[in-house]
Design an enzyme around this catalytic site. Structure first.
Site, PDB file in Angstrom:
ATOM      1  N   ASP A  48     -11.366   2.380   3.989  1.00  8.48           N
ATOM      2  CA  ASP A  48     -11.755   0.973   3.830  1.00  8.48           C
ATOM      3  C   ASP A  48     -13.250   0.839   3.568  1.00  8.48           C
ATOM      4  OD1 ASP A  48      -9.695  -0.877   3.787  1.00  8.48           O
ATOM      5  OD2 ASP A  48      -9.464  -0.905   5.957  1.00  8.48           O
ATOM      6  N   GLN A  75      -5.010  -1.663   9.634  1.00  3.60           N
ATOM      7  CA  GLN A  75      -4.842  -2.957   8.984  1.00  3.60           C
ATOM      8  C   GLN A  75      -5.446  -4.075   9.831  1.00  3.60           C
ATOM      9  OE1 GLN A  75      -3.432  -3.613   5.851  1.00  3.60           O
ATOM     10  NE2 GLN A  75      -4.277  -5.624   6.250  1.00  3.60           N
ATOM     11  N   LYS A 127       0.828  -1.212   0.000  1.00  3.56           N
ATOM     12  CA  LYS A 127       0.000   0.000   0.000  1.00  3.56           C
ATOM     13  C   LYS A 127       0.859   1.257   0.000  1.00  3.56           C
ATOM     14  CE  LYS A 127      -3.778  -2.453   2.239  1.00  3.56           C
ATOM     15  NZ  LYS A 127      -4.414  -2.845   3.504  1.00  3.56           N
TER      16      LYS A 127
END
Length: 297
Positions: free
Chosen positions: A128, A105, A61
């Site tokens: 997200d 995460q 990422k």
């Protein structure tokens, strides 16, 4: 929409790597424009613990953020980090106007309540797309930050079938909060007729065989073979399963790729299909979050 019949009975491979690269190039251009307007998109990634796969994901990422010109911040915390400490860090990032996207995460260590953490993120910084405000907005058809994997799947479908998916029957195999449910909502937003099948569904095979579009996100290696597919269906395989085959470790999807090739119109491989799109659309969400927040100033 008329789907061209696959008379050769050998499916087109949907190249997620190539499409993801195209998306990243598009984002790169848009980031230049934002910076010219005085806005530097910024993504903050919080990693708790030592899960090896999570470290790989975070590194990927950060690399993609660098490529498109998005500033990235990393916060690494030990597996013993108290939930309250993590929540305080999220509060700091929420309050920082220079940070446009926050990603915690997953998975988190067992002692941390995942829902409490995801709910703490400002919905406008929730790249997200997991906050209940964004989940609810998606179900209402509003323009909100949406989960990266299913949004990337929609792009693959449009690149394969054209921008108008209306009227097509889409079957989603799996009902997870991360993929199955938002995938169904996004397909509804595209005016598809949508069916979700899951572990309690009867006659799964028969239902799948009615699908123009089949999205497999169930976590069972090679569960979907040619017998589940309508001729010339477009198959999006979200599954990532590690198996031993012929004495070697392999990554395979929820679809038996080689078998499905003989029936489908087009299909994503594993790896190299949906996976690259997830990170590309994380960058896209960070860009959109920066735009949304700029309008609030």
């Amino acid at each position: 929409m008329n789907i061209v019949m696959n008379t050769q009975r050998y499916a087109q491979m949907i190249d997620g790597k190539a499409t993801a690269q195209k998306v990243l190039e598009e984002i790169k251009i848009e980031v230049v424009g934002l910076k010219a307007a005085g806005i530097e998109p910024c993504l903050a990634v919080v990693l708790v613990g030592d899960d090896p796969a999570s470290h790989v994901y975070v590194r990927n990422k950060v690399e993609k953020a660098l490529f498109v010109g998005i500033r990235s911040l990393e916060y690494r915390m030990s597996a013993e980090t108290a939930q309250e400490v993590l929540l305080q860090k999220i509060d700091e990032l929420n309050a920082d106007a220079a940070v446009h996207g926050i990603l915690v995460q997953l998975p988190l260590p067992d002692h941390i309540d995942e829902t409490a953490v995801l709910q703490r993120i400002n919905p406008m910084k929730d790249v997200d797309g997991f906050h209940s405000e964004n989940v609810g907005g998606l179900s209402q058809g509003r323009d909100v930050l949406t989960p990266c994997t299913p949004t990337g799947c929609i792009r693959l479908l449009k690149d394969t079938l054209g921008n108008d998916l209306s009227g097509l029957h889409a079957v989603v195999v799996g009902r997870s909060n991360i993929v199955g449910k938002p995938m169904a909502a996004l397909l509804l937003k595209e005016s598809c007729t949508v069916t979700i099948v899951h572990s309690r569904t009867q006659n799964i095979q028969e239902i799948c065989k009615t699908a123009d579009i089949l999205v497999a996100a169930v976590g069972k290696p090679k569960m979907i073979d040619a017998s589940y597919l309508k001729p010339d269906a477009v198959v999006i395989d979200v599954g990532i399963n590690r198996i031993q085959e012929n004495g070697k470790n392999r990554l395979v999807g929820d679809v038996d790729y080689e078998d499905a090739l003989t029936v489908a119109l087009a299909i994503t491989p594993v790896p190299g299909g949906v996976g690259p799109m997830t990170i590309a659309y994380l960058m896209k969400n960070t860009l959109e979050a920066a735009r949304m927040q700029a309008k609030q100033i």
